[in-house]
Design a protein around this motif. Sequence first.
Motif, PDB file in Angstrom:
ATOM      1  N   TYR A 265       0.927  -0.953  -0.155  1.00  0.00           N
ATOM      2  CA  TYR A 265      -0.026   0.059   0.024  1.00  0.00           C
ATOM      3  C   TYR A 265       0.724   1.349  -0.225  1.00  0.00           C
ATOM      4  N   ARG A 266       1.985   1.206   0.075  1.00  0.00           N
ATOM      5  CA  ARG A 266       2.912   2.244   0.086  1.00  0.00           C
ATOM      6  C   ARG A 266       4.153   2.221  -1.001  1.00  0.00           C
ATOM      7  N   PRO A 267       4.693   3.541  -1.364  1.00  0.00           N
ATOM      8  CA  PRO A 267       5.501   3.561  -2.304  1.00  0.00           C
ATOM      9  C   PRO A 267       6.800   2.829  -2.371  1.00  0.00           C
ATOM     10  N   SER A 268       7.216   2.284  -1.036  1.00  0.00           N
ATOM     11  CA  SER A 268       8.217   1.585  -0.750  1.00  0.00           C
ATOM     12  C   SER A 268       8.083   0.210  -1.192  1.00  0.00           C
ATOM     13  N   TYR A 269       7.069  -0.480  -1.594  1.00  0.00           N
ATOM     14  CA  TYR A 269       6.541  -1.723  -1.984  1.00  0.00           C
ATOM     15  C   TYR A 269       7.611  -2.134  -3.296  1.00  0.00           C
TER      16      TYR A 269
END
Length: 290
Positions: A265-269
Motif C-alpha cells: 500500500y506504500r511507495p516502498s513496495y
Amino acid sequence: MKPAVHPEDLGLMPKTEFSRREFVTASLATGFALAVLPDAQAEVISTPTDGLVAGEVQIPVLGGDMPAYRAMPQGTGPFPMVLVVQEIFGVHEHMRDVCRRLARAGYVAVAPELYARQGDVSKLSDINAIRAVVNQVPDAQVMDDLTKTVAWAAEHSAADAERLAITGFCWGGRITWLYSAHNPDVKAGVAWYGRLVGEPSVMTPKHPIDVVAQLHAPVLGLYGSADQGIPNDTVEKMRAALKAAGKPGEIILYPDAPHAFHADYRPSYRKEPAEDGWKRLLAWFKQHGV
C-alpha cells in the motif's frame, strides 16, 4: 507446551513486573491507519474472506481484553498457528490482509493490537506522535501478550499451539526475533526488516543481536540493502552472531530494496522481493514443521 522463558531471564524486563494498565484501545480501527493511507499508485493486495473465518476478536490479557484480528480456514482443524506482529502503525488493513493470506495457506493467523494499553496509533498521522506511543510499550508486556494470544487461539480458534510460528514487520520484525528467544514452543520465525541492534532502554533492554544465543527457533530475516534505518553492517553483524552461536537462522538481503518493501500500500513496495519473501516464508514454516 513448555513454559515460556520468563522475560527476566532474557533481560527483557526489570525484576519487578510491568504494571497493569487500563486499555486505551478497545477495538481495531477499520481500513488503513491514518498515517499510511494507500498511495494512488500503490498495488494494494486485498485477499477475500470466502472460505475463511476472519474478523476481530478479543483476547484476555493482563489488565483487560486486547483487540486482535484473527483469520483461519473454515473447519475444525487443528491448524498450525502464526502470530502476526504489527508494523509500527498497528493492526491496520495491511496487517489484516497478511492474516488472510496466511489463513488461505492453512494457518490460524492472529495479529494482536499490542499498543492497546498505550494508545490508538491508527488515528495519528504524525510519525513522531506514533513513536511517542510506541516508545511506551515494554518488551515484557509484548512477550506476555503474545503468549496469552497463543493460549487463547489454542482454546478458541482450533489452533495447534505445538505448531507455532511468528512473523512480524518493521517494529514487529524486531519482536519476532525476541519472541523466538522467549517462547520455546516457537518452531519458526520470519522477521521482515526488523531492527537488530540498538541502545538498551527501560522499555527495550535487549535487542535481537543480544538474544541470539537464546533462540529456540530458526529465524529467517528478510532485509533490504537500501533500508535507511537498518544499516547493512548491522545485518552482517547479525549473520555473524547467528553463525558464532551455531543457530540455524538465515538472513536474505535484497539488493536495492528499501525498508517496508513488502508493504503493497506504500511507495516502498517492491514486487519481486515481496513475492520472493512470501514464498520463502511459507517454505520456511513448512521446512520447520509448521
